[in-house]
Design a protein around this motif. Structure first.
Motif, short mmCIF file in Angstrom:
data_model
loop_
_atom_site.label_atom_id
_atom_site.label_comp_id
_atom_site.label_asym_id
_atom_site.label_seq_id
_atom_site.Cartn_x
_atom_site.Cartn_y
_atom_site.Cartn_z
N GLU A 182 7.49 5.85 66.99
CA GLU A 182 6.75 4.79 66.22
C GLU A 182 5.31 4.99 66.01
O GLU A 182 4.85 4.81 64.84
N ASP A 183 4.60 5.22 67.05
CA ASP A 183 3.37 5.67 67.08
C ASP A 183 3.04 6.67 65.97
O ASP A 183 2.10 6.64 65.18
N LEU A 184 3.55 7.55 66.00
CA LEU A 184 3.36 9.23 65.28
C LEU A 184 3.66 8.74 64.05
O LEU A 184 2.82 8.99 63.07
N VAL A 185 4.58 7.82 63.51
CA VAL A 185 4.88 7.50 62.27
C VAL A 185 3.99 6.26 61.64
O VAL A 185 3.23 6.61 60.68
N ALA A 186 3.27 5.63 62.57
CA ALA A 186 2.39 4.59 62.10
C ALA A 186 0.95 5.28 61.83
O ALA A 186 0.26 5.29 61.03
N ASP A 187 0.70 6.40 62.76
CA ASP A 187 -0.41 7.15 62.54
C ASP A 187 -0.56 7.97 61.25
O ASP A 187 -1.43 7.69 60.50
N ALA A 228 1.50 7.28 58.50
CA ALA A 228 1.36 6.25 57.48
C ALA A 228 -0.20 5.70 57.13
O ALA A 228 -0.62 5.40 56.03
N GLY A 229 -0.81 5.42 58.10
CA GLY A 229 -2.20 5.14 58.40
C GLY A 229 -2.86 6.07 57.59
O GLY A 229 -4.05 5.79 57.28
N ARG A 230 -2.71 7.48 57.69
CA ARG A 230 -3.45 8.40 56.97
C ARG A 230 -3.08 8.74 55.57
O ARG A 230 -3.14 9.71 55.21
N GLY A 231 -2.12 7.90 55.05
CA GLY A 231 -1.65 7.98 53.69
C GLY A 231 -0.30 8.54 53.45
O GLY A 231 -0.15 8.58 52.26
N ALA A 232 0.33 8.75 54.54
CA ALA A 232 1.78 9.56 54.23
C ALA A 232 2.88 8.30 53.56
O ALA A 232 2.66 7.27 53.86
N ARG A 233 3.73 8.82 52.64
CA ARG A 233 4.45 8.12 51.83
C ARG A 233 5.93 8.02 52.87
O ARG A 233 6.40 9.18 53.29
N VAL A 234 6.32 6.97 53.16
CA VAL A 234 7.72 6.79 53.68
C VAL A 234 8.85 6.63 52.68
O VAL A 234 9.01 5.63 52.00
N LEU A 235 9.40 7.69 52.64
CA LEU A 235 10.56 7.73 51.71
C LEU A 235 11.87 7.29 52.08
O LEU A 235 12.75 6.58 51.18
N THR A 236 12.04 7.26 53.15
CA THR A 236 13.26 6.71 53.87
C THR A 236 12.95 6.11 55.38
O THR A 236 12.30 6.84 56.02
N GLY A 237 13.46 5.14 56.06
CA GLY A 237 13.19 4.82 57.43
C GLY A 237 12.06 4.04 57.85
O GLY A 237 11.40 3.50 56.90
N THR A 295 6.33 11.98 53.52
CA THR A 295 5.63 12.99 52.70
C THR A 295 4.24 12.71 52.42
O THR A 295 3.88 11.57 52.73
N GLU A 296 3.63 13.64 51.75
CA GLU A 296 2.13 13.51 51.59
C GLU A 296 1.31 13.25 52.96
O GLU A 296 0.60 12.29 53.20
N VAL A 297 1.89 13.91 53.94
CA VAL A 297 1.41 13.78 55.23
C VAL A 297 0.02 14.38 55.36
O VAL A 297 -0.16 15.65 54.94
N HIS A 298 -1.14 13.78 55.86
CA HIS A 298 -2.31 14.45 55.99
C HIS A 298 -2.30 15.46 57.22
O HIS A 298 -1.72 15.20 58.12
#
Ligand code: NAP
Length: 479
Positions: free
Chosen positions: A337-342, A344-353, A370-373
């Motif tokens: 959860e923390d890694l995904v939040a981190d 997303a906080g840096r601009g990643a798009r969540v395509l699913t989940g 996607t678009e993971v910094h």
């Protein structure tokens, strides 16, 4: 579950811990306690060590054929009990039953492979350069070994060490992970049934790993550590091995790149990504951690992967039709959860989940980002969950450099239709294994292992037994 042993296995007998302590084993799908097992302390560890040390001389002299046949019988027993072993594993670890059945077969295969290797230990005879001295080269078992295993492949990580140790003639103390002790105890029961002599394998389940392991590593009677687990713990144990100068085999963490070139078959790449990412819910050292996709395919790849991952069924591993079981525990899920939040906080798009479901159990949905910094934390740490991070690249030199920009070097995956590119990139990547147009490299007949901080040594293949053998030579001048 009731007929699975829950005591320590020392010197061929089942026994309670010296202080009668036990610890609970949870079902990660419900969080409920499914069993309590003996909780070994330092006193029990010493007894297990004594049993292994006492059994070593006779065991080291057994006929290779005898050791081979024990392994072969254990292989057959495992295959005759695939369903019950799979259910046991799923209950304590969470993976869907179909994957657990696959692991039983994979784990058993290490016994079959090493049954075949036990009778192929060779030596040599040579005339040394002086023309006078003869060299008689022989192999001998390393001696009593300590095997420390993780929870993610509870049977296979055990058999991948126990198989070659038996084949080589080593005795051992096995300390399994506390989340999955039942599979290890079941394995001990099977080997006993297969005729393994008392004291050759001793199993100490414990919630006090440090207290049990450190004295054995520093004590001078154990001759080798074979460890599978995180790099962090591996590093600590390597330091503890220095005192008594132990042989070590270290299978540590990974941060696998999965590279999709512009000439790849996109459908095949998505198939491979599903395997490389989702086997064991992503809780695998070989799990693809970073997906590098050529700019020309990145959009299509991300969409297809999100469609496939988003359609998977998440639920208890014992339920029919489930693709993704729970993660191992609350801490494992919180990390994901923390890694995904981190990210997303840096601009990643969540395509699913990306959204933790309510309810009991440590479930986390398949997630595509996607678009993971590049500065996102999941670029530099094992995700150990069903989360795929898709990054874009433009050329081969760039992607090899980025793929290797990590302290780990376990495995990489390359998708391309070009043979010379596959070979070129396969040679260049700083890893111990490369999957070329496949998302699965694990095979008992191949040398599994990594370079850099992913470990030392190899398990499986022709070299797997070498990790448990020493060289010795006799120098004989001939008059
Ligand atoms: P872990 O935390 O490193 O634990 C591995 C084993 O070491 C467990 O039995 C653990 O018991 C024990 N341990 C931990 N701290 C210890 C200490 N101070 N002294 C003695 N023993 C200690 O790893 P994990 O979470 O179980 O497994 C996941 C990790 O294993 C990942 O990093 C994964 O990549 C790696 N792995 C590597 C391979 C490979 O072949 N390269 C295969 C599978 C998994 P406790 O939990 O009681 O501490």
């Amino acid at each position: 579950m009731n007929d699975v042993p829950k005591q320590l296995f020392i010197g061929g007998s089942w026994r309670d811990a010296a202080d009668a302590a036990t610890f609970p084993v949870d079902d990660p799908a419900t969080g409920l306690v499914i069993a309590r097992v003996a909780d070994a302390g330092p006193k029990d560890a010493r007894l297990a060590e004594e049993a292994a040390v006492a059994a070593q001389p006779d065991w080291g002299r057994t006929a290779p054929r005898e050791r081979s046949e024990i392994l072969r019988r254990a292989y057959e027993i495992m295959l005759s009990r695939v369903d019950e072993l799979a259910l046991l594993m799923t209950s304590e670890m969470g993976k869907p039953l179909a994957q657990a059945r696959g692991e039983v077969a994979y784990a058993a295969e290490f016994f079959r492979w090493f049954a075949e290797e036990a009778v192929r230990i060779d030596g040599g005879y040579g005339v040394l350069p002086d023309g006078r001295t003869r060299m008689v080269l022989m192999r001998r078992p390393v001696g009593p070994c300590l095997l420390v295993t993780p929870w993610n492949f509870p049977l296979a990580m055990g058999t991948r060490k126990i198989g070659p140790a038996i084949a080589a003639g080593c005795t051992m103390v096995l300390k399994p992970a506390p989340q999955t002790p039942l599979s290890a105890l079941a394995l001990a029961g099977i080997l006993r049934e297969a005729g393994l002599p008392d004291g050759v394998l001793n199993v100490v389940t414990t919630s006090r790993a440090g207290e049990v392991v450190e004295p054995l590593l520093r004590g001078g009677r154990i001759r080798k550590l074979s460890f599978t687990g995180s790099t962090e713990v591996g590093r600590l144990l390597l330091a503890q091995c220095a005192d008594a100068v132990l042989r070590t085999s270290m299978e540590l963490g990974g941060n696998a790149p999965f590279i999709v070139f512009e000439d790849a078959d996109p459908a095949a790449a998505v198939d491979g990504a599903m395997t490389a990412k989702l086997r064991n819910m992503g809780e695998a050292c070989t799990a693809a951690n970073r997906f590098f996709v050529h700019r020309s395919l990145a959009g299509e790849f991300g969409r297809r992967l999100a469609d496939r991952m988003g359609a998977l069924v998440v639920g208890p591993g014992t339920a029919e039709g489930v693709d993704i079981g729970p993660l191992i525990d609350g801490a494992g899920r919180a990390k994901v959860e923390d890694l995904v939040a981190d990210a997303a906080g840096r601009g990643a798009r969540v395509l699913t989940g990306g959204i933790t479901p309510d309810g009991p159990g440590h479930f986390y949905p398949p997630t595509v980002l996607t678009e993971v910094h590049p500065a996102s934390r999941l670029m530099q740490t094992e995700i150990f969950g069903p989360v795929a991070a898709v990054l874009v690249f433009d050329d081969e030199d760039e992607v090899v450099r980025r793929a290797d920009d990590t302290p780990w070097g376990l495995v990489g995956y390359v998708y391309t239709e070009g043979l010379d590119r596959a070979l070129r990139v396969g040679e260049r990547l700083d890893v111990g294994m490369v999957g070329v147009n496949t998302g699965l490299v694990s095979n008992p007949a191949a040398p599994f292992g990594g370079i850099k901080q992913s470990g030392l040594g190899r398990e499986g293949g022709r070299v797997g037994i070498e990790e448990f053998l020493e060289y010795k030579y006799l120098a004989v001048p001939v008059r």
